[in-house]
Design a protein around this motif. Structure first.
Motif, PDB file in Angstrom:
ATOM      1  N   ASP A   1      75.654  26.674  46.018  1.00 34.21           N
ATOM      2  CA  ASP A   1      74.337  27.299  46.138  1.00 34.21           C
ATOM      3  C   ASP A   1      73.243  26.255  45.924  1.00 34.21           C
ATOM      4  O   ASP A   1      73.516  25.126  45.518  1.00 34.21           O
TER       5      ASP A   1
ATOM      6  N   ALA B   1      84.260  36.848  48.791  1.00 35.32           N
ATOM      7  CA  ALA B   1      83.847  37.012  47.386  1.00 35.32           C
ATOM      8  C   ALA B   1      83.584  38.497  47.186  1.00 35.32           C
ATOM      9  O   ALA B   1      82.855  39.108  47.956  1.00 35.32           O
TER      10      ALA B   1
ATOM     11  N   LEU C   1      85.008  34.171  39.960  1.00 34.19           N
ATOM     12  CA  LEU C   1      84.032  33.136  40.310  1.00 34.19           C
ATOM     13  C   LEU C   1      82.901  33.068  39.296  1.00 34.19           C
ATOM     14  O   LEU C   1      82.303  32.022  39.080  1.00 34.19           O
ATOM     15  N   GLY C   2      82.621  34.186  38.691  1.00 36.14           N
ATOM     16  CA  GLY C   2      81.552  34.198  37.699  1.00 36.14           C
ATOM     17  C   GLY C   2      81.132  35.613  37.388  1.00 36.14           C
ATOM     18  O   GLY C   2      81.635  36.570  37.962  1.00 36.14           O
TER      19      GLY C   2
ATOM     20  N   GLY D   1      77.941  38.027  37.318  1.00 35.82           N
ATOM     21  CA  GLY D   1      76.584  38.115  37.829  1.00 35.82           C
ATOM     22  C   GLY D   1      75.808  39.219  37.159  1.00 35.82           C
ATOM     23  O   GLY D   1      76.241  39.779  36.163  1.00 35.82           O
ATOM     24  N   THR D   2      74.689  39.522  37.730  1.00 36.40           N
ATOM     25  CA  THR D   2      73.790  40.525  37.183  1.00 36.40           C
ATOM     26  C   THR D   2      74.453  41.886  37.073  1.00 36.40           C
ATOM     27  O   THR D   2      74.268  42.609  36.103  1.00 36.40           O
TER      28      THR D   2
ATOM     29  N   PHE E   1      82.731  34.302  51.707  1.00 35.09           N
ATOM     30  CA  PHE E   1      82.789  33.338  50.610  1.00 35.09           C
ATOM     31  C   PHE E   1      81.920  32.125  50.930  1.00 35.09           C
ATOM     32  O   PHE E   1      81.928  31.617  52.049  1.00 35.09           O
ATOM     33  N   MET E   2      81.177  31.656  49.929  1.00 40.36           N
ATOM     34  CA  MET E   2      80.299  30.502  50.118  1.00 40.36           C
ATOM     35  C   MET E   2      80.662  29.402  49.127  1.00 40.36           C
ATOM     36  O   MET E   2      80.995  29.677  47.973  1.00 40.36           O
TER      37      MET E   2
ATOM     38  N   ASN F   1      69.872  30.111  42.785  1.00 38.05           N
ATOM     39  CA  ASN F   1      71.302  30.453  42.757  1.00 38.05           C
ATOM     40  C   ASN F   1      71.645  31.698  43.572  1.00 38.05           C
ATOM     41  O   ASN F   1      72.800  32.077  43.674  1.00 38.05           O
TER      42      ASN F   1
ATOM     43  N   ILE G   1      73.682  36.414  53.893  1.00 35.38           N
ATOM     44  CA  ILE G   1      75.102  36.553  53.620  1.00 35.38           C
ATOM     45  C   ILE G   1      75.599  37.880  54.182  1.00 35.38           C
ATOM     46  O   ILE G   1      74.937  38.899  54.069  1.00 35.38           O
TER      47      ILE G   1
ATOM     48  N   LEU H   1      72.923  30.838  48.842  1.00 37.91           N
ATOM     49  CA  LEU H   1      74.281  30.290  48.918  1.00 37.91           C
ATOM     50  C   LEU H   1      74.403  29.358  50.119  1.00 37.91           C
ATOM     51  O   LEU H   1      73.709  29.514  51.118  1.00 37.91           O
TER      52      LEU H   1
HETATM   53  P1  ADP Z   1      73.655  36.546  39.638  1.00 37.03           P
HETATM   54  O1  ADP Z   1      73.600  38.028  39.651  1.00 37.03           O
HETATM   55  O2  ADP Z   1      73.506  35.919  38.301  1.00 37.03           O
HETATM   56  O3  ADP Z   1      72.765  35.938  40.683  1.00 37.03           O
HETATM   57  P2  ADP Z   1      75.996  36.757  41.203  1.00 37.03           P
HETATM   58  O4  ADP Z   1      76.431  38.124  40.848  1.00 37.03           O
HETATM   59  O5  ADP Z   1      75.303  36.610  42.517  1.00 37.03           O
HETATM   60  O6  ADP Z   1      75.125  36.154  40.046  1.00 37.03           O
HETATM   61  O7  ADP Z   1      77.206  35.780  41.204  1.00 37.03           O
HETATM   62  C1  ADP Z   1      78.013  35.501  40.074  1.00 37.03           C
HETATM   63  C2  ADP Z   1      78.871  34.295  40.392  1.00 37.03           C
HETATM   64  O8  ADP Z   1      79.626  34.484  41.569  1.00 37.03           O
HETATM   65  C3  ADP Z   1      78.053  33.024  40.614  1.00 37.03           C
HETATM   66  O9  ADP Z   1      78.708  31.971  39.954  1.00 37.03           O
HETATM   67  C4  ADP Z   1      78.090  32.829  42.104  1.00 37.03           C
HETATM   68  O10 ADP Z   1      78.073  31.461  42.428  1.00 37.03           O
HETATM   69  C5  ADP Z   1      79.383  33.476  42.520  1.00 37.03           C
HETATM   70  N1  ADP Z   1      79.216  34.063  43.865  1.00 37.03           N
HETATM   71  C6  ADP Z   1      78.452  35.132  44.192  1.00 37.03           C
HETATM   72  N2  ADP Z   1      78.530  35.416  45.505  1.00 37.03           N
HETATM   73  C7  ADP Z   1      79.376  34.499  46.038  1.00 37.03           C
HETATM   74  C8  ADP Z   1      79.869  34.243  47.369  1.00 37.03           C
HETATM   75  N3  ADP Z   1      79.498  34.998  48.401  1.00 37.03           N
HETATM   76  N4  ADP Z   1      80.719  33.211  47.543  1.00 37.03           N
HETATM   77  C9  ADP Z   1      81.080  32.438  46.498  1.00 37.03           C
HETATM   78  N5  ADP Z   1      80.657  32.616  45.242  1.00 37.03           N
HETATM   79  C10 ADP Z   1      79.816  33.634  44.992  1.00 37.03           C
END
Ligand code: ADP
Length: 303
Positions: free
Chosen positions: A89, A34, A13-14, A16-17, A85-86, A133, A67, A136
């Motif tokens: 955001d 997620a 999905l991406g 993150g930090t 899962f969301m 962001n 969440i 969610l």
């Molecule tokens: P950051 O640390 O930059 O805030 P995250 O680690 O929270 O980023 O998330 C990284 C990616 O995963 C983002 O694109 C976010 O939209 C997605 N994501 C995080 N948590 C969820 C979730 N519960 N459901 C769907 N997508 C998620």
């Protein structure tokens, strides 16, 4: 191939930090989840007890506006945090130029933000990383706070692991002045920045560094005076600065209701001791006066 004998991995999905986040199916419940993978492999003893205790606390924080942390388990040198899962955001909502946010929609999104925050503050958990962001939005329009307490457990890194430096846009002035004894007020300031961003449809104070962020704050609200913030000169990174007058709040937020402006000014109070609490913000007349907040199921969302 299942993770922990339970989760079927889907796409990433991406990033993150703290690590990669991927989509998965929980074969036990059929629910889409997620999973956030946090690298702990390098630490010899693995994750420490304090962190585990805090994770247990997060698991117990159950609320419609937070969440849900379904479970946490170590796997191949990574800690896996499983969340519901969301769909999207708040950042995606604010940025989507096809979306019109009415005053009632803004009130609804912001009220859900504060409600989630209030639950955490009641349990003495600070978020410390409030930003659009991390808010969610589920398929039913419910907004939920994510990444709660992770900054406290895993530390707040200066950069994420794609090496981008974090924007200081939501950082409270006491943090920018280097305080180590901060409290719930840092989340209130960040929430005020999010409220401002909902109203303006762009980040309100876009500093490029901590110093520049303070400059942006001063340019908007004026330099803090001793009568506004008596402890200021005792903060670690305090420096003398040139006087800058405040802008009238009305000129920064044209077309915004008096109630909204009054709430903004109470949340954007320099002295953290004088700043309203999240609970007081929720009890502000902005939330009881017309228009009523939009029913979450009817809120506009990206298609
Ligand atoms: P950051 O640390 O930059 O805030 P995250 O680690 O929270 O980023 O998330 C990284 C990616 O995963 C983002 O694109 C976010 O939209 C997605 N994501 C995080 N948590 C969820 C979730 N519960 N459901 C769907 N997508 C998620």
């Amino acid at each position: 191939k299942k993770v922990a004998d339970r989760y079927l991995k889907r796409e990433v999905l991406g990033e993150g930090t703290y690590g990669v986040v991927y989509k998965a199916i929980d074969t036990k419940t059929g629910q889409t989840v997620a999973i956030k993978k946090i690298r702990i492999g390098k630490q010899k003893e693995g994750i420490n007890f304090t962190a585990l205790r805090e994770i247990k606390l997060l698991k117990e924080l159950k609320d419609p506006n937070i969440i849900e942390l379904i479970e946490a388990f170590p796997h191949k040198g990574n800690l896996h945090l499983v969340f519901e899962f969301m769909e999207t955001d708040l950042e995606a909502v604010i940025r989507d130029r096809n979306i019109v946010l009415s005053p009632a929609d803004i009130k609804s999104y912001f009220q859900m933000t504060l409600k989630g925050l209030a639950v955490c503050h009641r349990k003495w958990v600070l978020h410390r990383d409030m930003k659009p962001n991390n808010l969610l939005i589920g398929s039913n329009g419910q907004l939920k706070l994510a990444d709660f307490g992770l900054a406290r457990i895993f530390g707040s890194p200066e950069r994420n692991f794609t090496h981008q430096v974090f924007a200081p846009w939501y950082r409270a002035p006491e943090l920018l002045f280097g305080t180590k004894q901060y409290g719930a007020g840092v989340d209130v300031w960040a929430a005020a920045c999010i409220f401002a961003e909902l109203l303006l449809r762009r980040p309100f104070l876009q500093g490029t560094s901590d110093i520049d962020q303070l400059g942006k704050i001063f340019a908007a609200f004026g330099t803090p005076t001793r009568s506004q913030w008596s402890d200021l000169e005792y903060l670690p990174d305090y420096v003398e600065y040139q006087y800058v007058p405040a802008q009238p709040l009305r000129s920064l937020f044209p077309g915004v209701s008096d109630d909204a402006l009054d709430l903004l000014s109470k949340m954007f109070t320099y002295d953290p001791k004088a700043r309203v609490s999240v609970q007081q913000a929720l009890e502000h007349r902005y939330f009881s006066s017309a228009p009523a907040p939009t029913d979450p199921a009817k809120l506009p969302r990206p298609v």
